[in-house]
Scaffold this motif. Structure first.
Motif, PDB file in Angstrom:
ATOM      1  N   ASP A 243       0.808  -1.219   0.000  1.00  0.00           N
ATOM      2  CA  ASP A 243       0.000   0.000   0.000  1.00  0.00           C
ATOM      3  C   ASP A 243       0.842   1.271   0.000  1.00  0.00           C
ATOM      4  OD1 ASP A 243      -2.264  -1.535  -0.011  1.00  0.00           O
ATOM      5  OD2 ASP A 243      -3.224  -0.510   1.661  1.00  0.00           O
ATOM      6  N   LEU A 244       2.044   1.203   0.568  1.00  0.00           N
ATOM      7  CA  LEU A 244       2.899   2.388   0.594  1.00  0.00           C
ATOM      8  C   LEU A 244       3.295   2.783  -0.823  1.00  0.00           C
ATOM      9  CD1 LEU A 244       4.241   4.355   2.595  1.00  0.00           C
ATOM     10  CD2 LEU A 244       6.259   2.882   2.530  1.00  0.00           C
ATOM     11  N   THR A 245       3.777   1.814  -1.595  1.00  0.00           N
ATOM     12  CA  THR A 245       4.172   2.117  -2.970  1.00  0.00           C
ATOM     13  C   THR A 245       2.957   2.303  -3.878  1.00  0.00           C
ATOM     14  OG1 THR A 245       4.486  -0.273  -3.290  1.00  0.00           O
ATOM     15  CG2 THR A 245       6.444   1.041  -2.830  1.00  0.00           C
ATOM     16  N   ALA A 246       1.881   1.571  -3.601  1.00  0.00           N
ATOM     17  CA  ALA A 246       0.662   1.722  -4.401  1.00  0.00           C
ATOM     18  C   ALA A 246       0.074   3.118  -4.248  1.00  0.00           C
ATOM     19  CB  ALA A 246      -0.363   0.667  -4.017  1.00  0.00           C
ATOM     20  N   ALA A 247       0.168   3.686  -3.036  1.00  0.00           N
ATOM     21  CA  ALA A 247      -0.349   5.040  -2.814  1.00  0.00           C
ATOM     22  C   ALA A 247       0.389   6.048  -3.685  1.00  0.00           C
ATOM     23  CB  ALA A 247      -0.214   5.417  -1.339  1.00  0.00           C
ATOM     24  N   ILE A 248       1.706   5.877  -3.780  1.00  0.00           N
ATOM     25  CA  ILE A 248       2.488   6.739  -4.673  1.00  0.00           C
ATOM     26  C   ILE A 248       2.074   6.495  -6.119  1.00  0.00           C
ATOM     27  CG2 ILE A 248       4.814   7.294  -5.477  1.00  0.00           C
ATOM     28  CD1 ILE A 248       5.844   6.372  -2.722  1.00  0.00           C
TER      29      ILE A 248
END
Length: 387
Positions: A243-248
């Motif tokens: 989710d951290l990279t997906a949010a970006i």
């Protein structure tokens, strides 16, 4: 230093990361699912077929495993390609068969691919060089006629199209990269697209330990009553996105049209500023009905001049490069003495200029001026002494 590649990250991405921190869950979850759905919508395909992983290379390894490639199998790919594709093939025990490319576009033609097919060919891995689609439609048709599976390495082609059809949707499997050098970046990350729904489900399992379901913290709530019990369907690994990279990625995807438009303007400026310069050839125009992502922008220099010019530009604060070094020259891949004249010519004459959406007009002009000056400083030819 003016960089060849440079991501564009700003307050929008920072706010998206902050929201993930506020939720106290940076792992696989609802944002991952949302990113897969948004990227699928960008391509015009079913969201269930898109799988967010931690790199395009992980996607290539998954593709090779899904296709069951192994000893005795040949896989055709352009020699001007990324090392990850050849590594995935060789790690499975299959043999990469490197084909030639057009020395101007650095993409293989359908004829190049056809000449390299053998009676053991099970798959073709096609790179869209610099974001140019190339003859993907023709190569896709050839693969279907020959009963060969097509994998599109669309790492450079996040916004590339032929007509209304996105690159990555012509083959059986496709991968994209979102690493720090790509047009849209999640730091590290990649997307895998599967034509077949059952292969898409298997890809998800391969990316997450071979399990048939994710944890109770994931986006899916359709878990078994005893969700902690293991159901291992295949022997997988852990290469999932989060989710951290997906949010970006969700923010970067929204900004993608603006990124590509700016890159298109940079490419047009280079072509205008370098038109007619002696010793410099600008790339061929994008064919009608094709849309490029403009990931690379390159020029061709006189034989023997490329390395000297690159070194002089580096000394002047302009970073240039050549990608991708010919794979048929790498001893580990066992290609042997193969003759690929288009690849050899491209590898000696092609120079990639700085190309990213963060370049200012002044920087584009400076790169062009430094290139023209470096080419003009060509050392005088030394004639052979009389004997």
């Amino acid at each position: 230093m003016i960089n060849v590649f440079q991501p564009s990250l700003g307050p929008e991405e920072l706010a998206a990361v902050e929201a993930v921190f506020s939720d106290s869950w940076p792992g696989l979850g609802r944002r991952t699912t949302a990113f897969e759905a948004a990227f699928a919508d960008h391509l015009g395909v079913d969201p269930a077929r898109a799988v967010f992983v931690n790199s395009a290379t992980a996607g290539l390894f998954i593709a090779v495993e899904l296709l069951g490639l192994g000893p005795g199998d040949d896989v055709v790919m352009p020699s001007v390609s990324f090392v990850g594709a050849a590594n995935a093939v060789c790690a499975a025990g299959a043999r990469p068969v490197f084909c030639d490319v057009d020395p101007f576009t650095l993409n293989p033609t359908a004829a190049d691919v056809e000449r390299s097919l053998t009676d053991r060919t099970r798959a073709v891995i096609l790179l869209h060089y610099g974001g140019l689609p190339g003859e993907v439609a023709e190569i896709s048709r050839l693969c279907r006629e020959r009963g060969v599976r097509l994998v599109e390495d669309a790492a450079c082609a996040v916004a590339s199209r032929v007509g209304d059809r996105a690159c990555g949707t012509f083959g059986d499997i496709a991968v994209w990269s979102f690493d720090a050098m790509k047009i849209m970046s999640t730091g590290d990350g990649g997307m895998v697209l599967l034509r077949d729904g059952e292969e898409a489900e298997r890809a998800r399992r391969l990316a997450y330990h071979g399990l048939n379901h994710h944890s109770g913290m994931s986006a899916s709530r359709s878990v078994a009553r005893r969700w902690w019990e293991l159901d291992v369907a295949v022997f997988g690994r852990r290469v999932i996105g989060n989710d951290l990279t997906a949010a970006i990625g969700l923010v970067q995807l929204e900004r993608l049209p603006g990124f590509v438009e700016r890159r298109r303007s940079v490419a047009a400026a280079y072509d205008r500023l370098l038109a007619g310069v002696e010793g410099v050839e600008t790339p061929p125009p994008v064919p009608e009905n094709h849309t490029s992502s403009h990931y690379f922008h390159w020029v061709r220099l006189a034989p023997g001049e490329r390395d000297r010019v690159a070194a002089e530009l580096l000394d002047r604060g302009v970073y240039t490069t050549f990608r991708y070094a010919p794979l048929h020259r790498v001893p580990a891949y066992g290609a042997g003495p193969v003759r690929l004249p288009g690849v050899e010519e491209a590898a000696e004459r092609t120079l990639l200029l700085p190309q990213h959406q963060g370049l200012s007009d002044a920087e584009v002009e400076r790169v062009s001026e430094e290139l023209v000056s470096a080419v003009a400083r060509r050392p005088p030819h030394r004639s052979e002494p009389d004997r």
